[in-house]
Design a protein around this motif. Structure first.
Motif, PDB file in Angstrom:
ATOM      1  N   ALA A 165      42.199  86.199  59.931  1.00 27.31           N
ATOM      2  CA  ALA A 165      42.024  85.988  58.272  1.00 27.31           C
ATOM      3  C   ALA A 165      42.599  84.524  58.212  1.00 27.31           C
ATOM      4  N   GLN A 166      41.866  83.862  57.098  1.00 23.72           N
ATOM      5  CA  GLN A 166      42.097  82.679  56.646  1.00 23.72           C
ATOM      6  C   GLN A 166      42.596  82.609  55.205  1.00 23.72           C
ATOM      7  N   SER A 167      43.685  81.987  54.907  1.00 29.11           N
ATOM      8  CA  SER A 167      44.211  81.871  53.635  1.00 29.11           C
ATOM      9  C   SER A 167      43.327  81.270  52.487  1.00 29.11           C
ATOM     10  N   PRO A 168      42.820  81.675  51.412  1.00 32.01           N
ATOM     11  CA  PRO A 168      42.070  80.670  50.670  1.00 32.01           C
ATOM     12  C   PRO A 168      42.884  79.394  49.893  1.00 32.01           C
ATOM     13  N   ASP A 169      42.341  78.710  49.454  1.00 36.30           N
ATOM     14  CA  ASP A 169      42.918  77.676  48.856  1.00 36.30           C
ATOM     15  C   ASP A 169      43.994  78.100  47.621  1.00 36.30           C
ATOM     16  N   PHE A 170      44.876  77.648  47.509  1.00 34.68           N
ATOM     17  CA  PHE A 170      45.998  78.355  46.587  1.00 34.68           C
ATOM     18  C   PHE A 170      45.585  78.117  45.165  1.00 34.68           C
ATOM     19  N   ALA A 171      45.117  77.020  44.658  1.00 34.56           N
ATOM     20  CA  ALA A 171      44.281  76.687  43.414  1.00 34.56           C
ATOM     21  C   ALA A 171      43.395  77.940  43.040  1.00 34.56           C
ATOM     22  N   ASP A 172      42.403  78.171  44.225  1.00 37.58           N
ATOM     23  CA  ASP A 172      41.410  79.410  43.888  1.00 37.58           C
ATOM     24  C   ASP A 172      42.197  80.612  43.800  1.00 37.58           C
ATOM     25  N   GLN A 173      43.234  80.774  44.425  1.00 35.65           N
ATOM     26  CA  GLN A 173      43.729  82.316  44.275  1.00 35.65           C
ATOM     27  C   GLN A 173      44.322  82.250  43.079  1.00 35.65           C
ATOM     28  N   VAL A 174      45.062  81.378  42.586  1.00 33.11           N
ATOM     29  CA  VAL A 174      45.679  81.403  41.240  1.00 33.11           C
ATOM     30  C   VAL A 174      44.429  81.528  40.143  1.00 33.11           C
ATOM     31  N   ASP A 175      43.719  80.788  40.381  1.00 33.94           N
ATOM     32  CA  ASP A 175      42.522  81.058  39.308  1.00 33.94           C
ATOM     33  C   ASP A 175      42.006  82.408  39.393  1.00 33.94           C
ATOM     34  N   ASP A 176      41.761  82.977  40.482  1.00 36.48           N
ATOM     35  CA  ASP A 176      41.416  84.317  40.571  1.00 36.48           C
ATOM     36  C   ASP A 176      42.152  85.191  40.069  1.00 36.48           C
ATOM     37  N   ILE A 177      43.454  85.324  40.308  1.00 35.46           N
ATOM     38  CA  ILE A 177      44.534  86.141  39.499  1.00 35.46           C
ATOM     39  C   ILE A 177      44.389  86.011  38.207  1.00 35.46           C
ATOM     40  N   ALA A 178      44.370  84.928  37.634  1.00 37.57           N
ATOM     41  CA  ALA A 178      44.358  84.800  36.136  1.00 37.57           C
ATOM     42  C   ALA A 178      42.843  85.194  35.608  1.00 37.57           C
ATOM     43  N   ALA A 179      41.788  85.168  36.434  1.00 34.45           N
ATOM     44  CA  ALA A 179      40.654  85.741  35.931  1.00 34.45           C
ATOM     45  C   ALA A 179      40.572  87.254  36.002  1.00 34.45           C
ATOM     46  N   LEU A 180      41.109  87.826  37.048  1.00 37.13           N
ATOM     47  CA  LEU A 180      41.382  89.191  37.143  1.00 37.13           C
ATOM     48  C   LEU A 180      42.264  89.898  35.928  1.00 37.13           C
ATOM     49  N   ILE A 181      43.265  89.092  35.762  1.00 40.73           N
ATOM     50  CA  ILE A 181      44.115  89.706  34.738  1.00 40.73           C
ATOM     51  C   ILE A 181      43.418  89.618  33.171  1.00 40.73           C
ATOM     52  N   ALA A 182      42.631  88.557  33.173  1.00 35.03           N
ATOM     53  CA  ALA A 182      41.944  88.186  31.707  1.00 35.03           C
ATOM     54  C   ALA A 182      40.728  89.125  31.600  1.00 35.03           C
ATOM     55  N   GLY A 183      40.317  89.617  32.696  1.00 27.81           N
ATOM     56  CA  GLY A 183      39.097  90.525  32.780  1.00 27.81           C
ATOM     57  C   GLY A 183      37.699  89.501  32.747  1.00 27.81           C
ATOM     58  N   THR A 184      38.021  88.439  33.152  1.00 30.29           N
ATOM     59  CA  THR A 184      36.828  87.209  33.323  1.00 30.29           C
ATOM     60  C   THR A 184      36.321  87.082  34.684  1.00 30.29           C
ATOM     61  N   TYR A 185      36.619  87.867  35.642  1.00 29.66           N
ATOM     62  CA  TYR A 185      36.461  87.271  37.138  1.00 29.66           C
ATOM     63  C   TYR A 185      35.047  87.395  37.369  1.00 29.66           C
ATOM     64  N   ARG A 186      34.245  86.350  37.797  1.00 33.54           N
ATOM     65  CA  ARG A 186      33.003  86.616  38.385  1.00 33.54           C
ATOM     66  C   ARG A 186      32.782  85.756  39.742  1.00 33.54           C
ATOM     67  N   SER A 187      31.943  86.282  40.597  1.00 33.82           N
ATOM     68  CA  SER A 187      31.899  85.711  41.928  1.00 33.82           C
ATOM     69  C   SER A 187      31.012  84.697  41.813  1.00 33.82           C
TER      70      SER A 187
END
Length: 372
Positions: A165-187
């Motif tokens: 496993a490779q850890s994603p970039d920290f900034a990308d993970q923070v953005d993904d967490i914020a988007a999943l909480i907000a309901g705005t996540y898109r691949s």
């Protein structure tokens, strides 16, 4: 008045058990609520014989269930070991039962090994001398590069992640967490994903950091609150605070920077008693920096029996010299210096003593003096 909050590692005392540590954490959280502390954060540590907080989400749920008003959160989730979705689901589940009380603190601890290994392969930089800034000690920096290169650290890192496993970039993970909480996540392909539980959670998102690097930058650029570690990396606290403020952009969360600064603290009725209670701290830090993992917290008698070498003393000097130890007045005065020099909006206090009653009393005395 600057708020006080608590960071708890759920320490295991010498001669004690994990059960003792967890029961002590729950009891301390209840008392902290009575004393008027604003937040109760749980750390994440692994492979530490003297620390029970290996799974902060589980412990946060237990503490939230045992309290009623104090905010409870992570200080911090190590994103290098988890996916954004897993984190959102865990904290969304807790928030569903305790809405509006949960803080989700995010850290890069699990992602820094590659950087530290690169640092270890380079010639050491010239040491930066210790200095005192308006009464606040900024010690000479400590390098974790040698520790990161150790075989034990390599083994531990491999056990914390799936093979390959490779850890994603920290900034990308923070953005993904914020988007999943907000309901705005898109691949990248534009597909939506919805976290249940998690989407719409009322968690308060924080970033924690020990330097002016990516964590401070990410917190500032996204307009999130930031916690800087004076207790873990005291030499870098001012650059971390400055980098965060310089990067800050107003957001729907914050219109201005919000900074919390941590501190190691031991308070007793008088300075001499406090010094006695804090005396095992150096031996405990030594175990961490020798790659052994935090040992069960020693008694003052066990600490006094240790024969210190000059190498040992140098290993822990920055942490021991920046611990806030003394009577309520002594410690409160020094904490106000930390607040004023860093511009902290809130202070995050972590206290470890061998006996639980002494730890509870330390927090009680500090709260009384702070509000006086």
């Amino acid at each position: 008045m600057t708020s006080l909050s608590i960071l708890d590692l759920s320490p295991i005392p010498s001669g004690g058990t994990v059960t003792d540590a967890l029961n002590n954490t729950i009891d301390l959280a209840k008392r902290a609520e009575e004393f008027g502390y604003r937040r109760y954060w749980l750390a994440e540590h692994h492979f530490a014989p003297g620390v029970a907080s290996a799974a902060p989400a589980v412990l946060i749920a237990l503490v939230a269930a045992a309290t009623s008003t104090i905010r409870v959160g992570s200080g911090a989730v190590q994103l290098g070991h988890q996916t954004a979705l897993a984190v959102v689901e865990q904290f969304g589940l807790i928030d569903a039962l305790y809405p509006g009380r949960i803080d989700l603190g995010l850290g890069r601890s699990g992602q820094r090994r590659t950087e530290l290994l690169a640092e270890a392969s380079k010639p050491p930089a010239p040491p930066r001398a210790a200095q005192v800034v308006d009464g606040l000690l900024i010690p000479e920096p400590f390098s974790f590069a040698a520790l990161a290169a150790s075989p034990v650290f390599t083994l531990q890192s491999s056990l914390l992640q799936q093979p390959g496993a490779q850890s994603p970039d920290f900034a990308d993970q923070v953005d993904d967490i914020a988007a999943l909480i907000a309901g705005t996540y898109r691949s990248e392909e534009g597909l939506a994903a919805h976290a249940v539980p998690g989407e719409g959670a009322q968690v308060e998102l924080w970033v924690l950091g020990s330097s002016g690097g990516q964590s401070a930058q990410v917190a500032g650029e996204r307009g999130l609150p930031f916690a800087a570690n004076y207790h873990v990396s005291p030499s870098n606290v001012l650059e971390a605070a400055q980098a965060y403020r310089e990067a800050f952009k107003p957001s729907r969360v914050l219109s201005a920077p919000r900074l919390v600064v941590s501190a190691d603290v031991v308070v007793a009725e008088d300075d001499e008693t406090a010094r006695e209670l804090a005396s095992p701290y150096g031996l405990w830090v030594r175990s961490i920096r020798r790659g052994e993992g935090a040992i069960p917290f020693p008694t003052p008698e066990q600490a006094a029996a240790h024969e210190w070498t000059e190498e040992d003393r140098a290993l822990v000097a920055d942490r021991v010299s920046t611990q806030f130890v003394g009577s309520p007045r002594t410690v409160a005065e020094r904490l106000r210096v930390l607040r004023d020099v860093t511009g902290a909006d809130e202070l995050l206090v972590t206290t470890i003593t061998h006996d639980h009653a002494d730890r509870v009393r330390s927090y009680e005395l500090l709260a009384q003096e702070w509000d006086a």
